[in-house]
Design a protein around this motif. Structure first.
Motif, PDB file in Angstrom:
ATOM      1  N   THR A 114       0.826  -1.213   0.000  1.00  0.00           N
ATOM      2  CA  THR A 114       0.000   0.000   0.000  1.00  0.00           C
ATOM      3  C   THR A 114       0.858   1.259   0.000  1.00  0.00           C
ATOM      4  O   THR A 114       0.637   2.190  -0.791  1.00  0.00           O
ATOM      5  CB  THR A 114      -0.939  -0.003   1.217  1.00  0.00           C
ATOM      6  OG1 THR A 114      -1.706  -1.220   1.228  1.00  0.00           O
ATOM      7  CG2 THR A 114      -1.893   1.182   1.169  1.00  0.00           C
ATOM      8  N   MET A 135     -10.134   7.299 -12.060  1.00  0.00           N
ATOM      9  CA  MET A 135     -10.555   5.985 -11.549  1.00  0.00           C
ATOM     10  C   MET A 135     -11.224   6.170 -10.186  1.00  0.00           C
ATOM     11  O   MET A 135     -10.718   6.869  -9.319  1.00  0.00           O
ATOM     12  CB  MET A 135      -9.352   5.047 -11.415  1.00  0.00           C
ATOM     13  CG  MET A 135      -9.741   3.633 -11.055  1.00  0.00           C
ATOM     14  SD  MET A 135      -8.328   2.499 -11.122  1.00  0.00           S
ATOM     15  CE  MET A 135      -9.155   0.940 -10.912  1.00  0.00           C
ATOM     16  N   ARG A 162     -13.551   1.371  -6.881  1.00  0.00           N
ATOM     17  CA  ARG A 162     -13.056   0.358  -7.816  1.00  0.00           C
ATOM     18  C   ARG A 162     -11.576   0.064  -7.562  1.00  0.00           C
ATOM     19  O   ARG A 162     -11.155  -1.100  -7.588  1.00  0.00           O
ATOM     20  CB  ARG A 162     -13.265   0.829  -9.248  1.00  0.00           C
ATOM     21  CG  ARG A 162     -12.732  -0.154 -10.308  1.00  0.00           C
ATOM     22  CD  ARG A 162     -13.137   0.258 -11.702  1.00  0.00           C
ATOM     23  NE  ARG A 162     -14.600   0.143 -11.866  1.00  0.00           N
ATOM     24  CZ  ARG A 162     -15.212   0.404 -13.028  1.00  0.00           C
ATOM     25  NH1 ARG A 162     -14.506   0.801 -14.076  1.00  0.00           N
ATOM     26  NH2 ARG A 162     -16.512   0.281 -13.118  1.00  0.00           N
ATOM     27  N   LEU A 163     -10.786   1.102  -7.294  1.00  0.00           N
ATOM     28  CA  LEU A 163      -9.367   0.916  -7.005  1.00  0.00           C
ATOM     29  C   LEU A 163      -9.184   0.082  -5.740  1.00  0.00           C
ATOM     30  O   LEU A 163      -8.342  -0.839  -5.691  1.00  0.00           O
ATOM     31  CB  LEU A 163      -8.672   2.271  -6.856  1.00  0.00           C
ATOM     32  CG  LEU A 163      -7.169   2.244  -6.530  1.00  0.00           C
ATOM     33  CD1 LEU A 163      -6.391   1.490  -7.611  1.00  0.00           C
ATOM     34  CD2 LEU A 163      -6.635   3.670  -6.396  1.00  0.00           C
ATOM     35  N   SER A 164      -9.982   0.375  -4.712  1.00  0.00           N
ATOM     36  CA  SER A 164      -9.905  -0.396  -3.471  1.00  0.00           C
ATOM     37  C   SER A 164     -10.256  -1.859  -3.718  1.00  0.00           C
ATOM     38  O   SER A 164      -9.602  -2.771  -3.192  1.00  0.00           O
ATOM     39  CB  SER A 164     -10.853   0.194  -2.427  1.00  0.00           C
ATOM     40  OG  SER A 164     -10.540   1.531  -2.147  1.00  0.00           O
ATOM     41  N   SER A 165     -11.274  -2.084  -4.543  1.00  0.00           N
ATOM     42  CA  SER A 165     -11.696  -3.454  -4.845  1.00  0.00           C
ATOM     43  C   SER A 165     -10.592  -4.219  -5.568  1.00  0.00           C
ATOM     44  O   SER A 165     -10.354  -5.404  -5.294  1.00  0.00           O
ATOM     45  CB  SER A 165     -12.960  -3.437  -5.709  1.00  0.00           C
ATOM     46  OG  SER A 165     -14.003  -2.749  -5.054  1.00  0.00           O
ATOM     47  N   VAL A 166      -9.897  -3.533  -6.491  1.00  0.00           N
ATOM     48  CA  VAL A 166      -8.791  -4.170  -7.221  1.00  0.00           C
ATOM     49  C   VAL A 166      -7.667  -4.566  -6.265  1.00  0.00           C
ATOM     50  O   VAL A 166      -7.117  -5.669  -6.341  1.00  0.00           O
ATOM     51  CB  VAL A 166      -8.257  -3.234  -8.326  1.00  0.00           C
ATOM     52  CG1 VAL A 166      -6.962  -3.798  -8.920  1.00  0.00           C
ATOM     53  CG2 VAL A 166      -9.299  -3.044  -9.409  1.00  0.00           C
ATOM     54  N   VAL A 167      -7.322  -3.655  -5.330  1.00  0.00           N
ATOM     55  CA  VAL A 167      -6.245  -3.938  -4.371  1.00  0.00           C
ATOM     56  C   VAL A 167      -6.624  -5.098  -3.453  1.00  0.00           C
ATOM     57  O   VAL A 167      -5.812  -5.985  -3.172  1.00  0.00           O
ATOM     58  CB  VAL A 167      -5.916  -2.678  -3.545  1.00  0.00           C
ATOM     59  CG1 VAL A 167      -4.918  -2.995  -2.450  1.00  0.00           C
ATOM     60  CG2 VAL A 167      -5.361  -1.590  -4.456  1.00  0.00           C
ATOM     61  N   MET A 178      -8.695  -7.472  -4.179  1.00  0.00           N
ATOM     62  CA  MET A 178      -8.650  -8.677  -4.999  1.00  0.00           C
ATOM     63  C   MET A 178      -7.217  -9.164  -5.188  1.00  0.00           C
ATOM     64  O   MET A 178      -6.946 -10.371  -5.154  1.00  0.00           O
ATOM     65  CB  MET A 178      -9.300  -8.400  -6.366  1.00  0.00           C
ATOM     66  CG  MET A 178      -9.513  -9.642  -7.224  1.00  0.00           C
ATOM     67  SD  MET A 178     -10.629 -10.831  -6.460  1.00  0.00           S
ATOM     68  CE  MET A 178     -12.171  -9.893  -6.523  1.00  0.00           C
ATOM     69  N   GLU A 179      -6.286  -8.231  -5.373  1.00  0.00           N
ATOM     70  CA  GLU A 179      -4.867  -8.598  -5.483  1.00  0.00           C
ATOM     71  C   GLU A 179      -4.398  -9.322  -4.221  1.00  0.00           C
ATOM     72  O   GLU A 179      -3.719 -10.350  -4.303  1.00  0.00           O
ATOM     73  CB  GLU A 179      -4.017  -7.342  -5.709  1.00  0.00           C
ATOM     74  CG  GLU A 179      -4.101  -6.755  -7.099  1.00  0.00           C
ATOM     75  CD  GLU A 179      -3.239  -5.503  -7.228  1.00  0.00           C
ATOM     76  OE1 GLU A 179      -2.646  -5.095  -6.207  1.00  0.00           O
ATOM     77  OE2 GLU A 179      -3.168  -4.959  -8.334  1.00  0.00           O
ATOM     78  N   ASN A 180      -4.759  -8.761  -3.055  1.00  0.00           N
ATOM     79  CA  ASN A 180      -4.357  -9.382  -1.786  1.00  0.00           C
ATOM     80  C   ASN A 180      -4.939 -10.788  -1.651  1.00  0.00           C
ATOM     81  O   ASN A 180      -4.242 -11.708  -1.202  1.00  0.00           O
ATOM     82  CB  ASN A 180      -4.821  -8.521  -0.602  1.00  0.00           C
ATOM     83  CG  ASN A 180      -4.083  -7.202  -0.528  1.00  0.00           C
ATOM     84  OD1 ASN A 180      -2.965  -7.072  -1.023  1.00  0.00           O
ATOM     85  ND2 ASN A 180      -4.694  -6.202   0.093  1.00  0.00           N
ATOM     86  N   SER A 182      -7.319  -6.787   4.561  1.00  0.00           N
ATOM     87  CA  SER A 182      -7.489  -5.934   3.378  1.00  0.00           C
ATOM     88  C   SER A 182      -8.302  -4.680   3.686  1.00  0.00           C
ATOM     89  O   SER A 182      -8.432  -3.793   2.833  1.00  0.00           O
ATOM     90  CB  SER A 182      -8.169  -6.732   2.260  1.00  0.00           C
ATOM     91  OG  SER A 182      -7.347  -7.804   1.831  1.00  0.00           O
TER      92      SER A 182
END
Length: 311
Positions: A194, A209, A213-218, A220-222, A292
């Protein structure tokens, strides 16, 4: 069905008190897998006139397969119980206490020895799920008359139940500490990911962006990283567990004698139950999902200009 009593086992050299268990050989296999504990000789049949004797007791009495075992005791209504039986096989039990003190006879032979024709002392029930034992015990107690006693395994072996409860309490403490270490490791990774990507996040938000949506992507990455880590850890651990499942760890020296004094076999066994593996993987994934929350709120409060300048 079983006929159980105590008697004196003897040979030409020694004598020792032991437990005599009359069994139906074919049915006993389904409950205790007794045939798998044979180390020498052969298993019983219902027509046999021989005995199975525990290995430790056989060593003390200096008996081997084919030798004669003498049993002397008291039978039904105080009659004398005495007999001579060839040793048909030797058994090895996980419990040192059982290994030194048990003899098996076919049920008709045991009934003849104790003068208890057609009688048994216990009827053993093997159930599919151990968690149903208490419910079944209550149902049977309610439906049977008072002349019968229904006993669950906890009542039969209270010491074992207490030991299991103590082990479970210790395991809970151990697992809590282990999960805390895992959580700090994951949180350290999430924190670094982060903080080091502040500039990237600032640019993405600045060009339009949405933060959600950005938080959701991060997040999902985790989750993907945690999932791959859990899968990799499981795959790497399986060969190790399989090895120790086939070749359990045996304790030696002073610790071995200490375990035997408490009535335990000094061996650490490993389990390959699939639930153990996927349950731990799920717990790790849940921990990763909870952690997360940090990047989610960090991005939600992100100021693009400040993030790009600080980076």
């Amino acid at each position: 069905a079983r006929l159980e009593s105590f008697a004196l086992a003897a040979s030409d050299h020694h004598t020792r008190g032991c437990m005599i268990v009359g069994i139906v050989p074919e049915k006993e296999i389904k409950v205790t897998s007794l045939d798998e504990k044979i180390t020498d000789g052969a298993y019983l049949t219902e027509e046999d006139n021989g005995a199975l004797i525990a290995q430790g007791l056989a060593e003390y009495l200096r008996l081997k397969v084919g030798d004669t075992l003498v049993i002397i005791g008291q039978g039904y209504h105080g009659v004398s119980a005495a007999g001579k039986y060839p040793v048909k096989g030797l058994l090895k039990f996980a419990s040192p206490d059982l290994n030194k003190s048990i003899v098996y006879l076919p049920l008709p032979l045991a009934q003849q020895l104790f003068g208890a024709s057609g009688l048994i002392t216990a009827l053993v029930l093997d159930i599919d799920n151990v968690n149903d034992a208490e419910w079944i015990e209550k149902e049977l107690s309610a439906s049977l008359s008072n002349e019968y006693e229904v006993m669950g395994w906890k009542k039969l072996m209270p010491e074992l139940h207490q030991i299991i409860q103590g082990e479970r309490s210790e395991n809970v403490i151990f697992l809590v500490v282990l999960y805390m270490l895992i959580a700090f490791g994951i949180f350290g990774t999430v924190l670094m990911m982060t903080i080091e990507r502040q500039y990237e996040f600032g640019v993405l938000v600045a060009i339009g962006m949405r933060k959600l949506r950005l938080s959701s992507v991060v997040v999902m990455e985790n989750m993907i990283i945690s999932f791959l880590g859990a899968i990799a850890g499981t795959v790497l651990s399986v060969p190790v567990v399989l090895y120790f499942y086939k070749f359990p760890i045996r304790i030696s020296g002073e610790l071995e004698r200490a375990y035997e004094n408490f009535g335990f076999e000094p061996i650490f066994y490993f389990s390959i139950e699939p639930a153990i593996f996927y349950r731990q993987a799920m717990i790790v994934l849940i921990i990763a999902l909870v952690l997360s929350i940090y990047p989610f709120f960090k991005i939600a409060r992100l100021e693009p200009v400040a993030a790009m300048r600080d980076s």
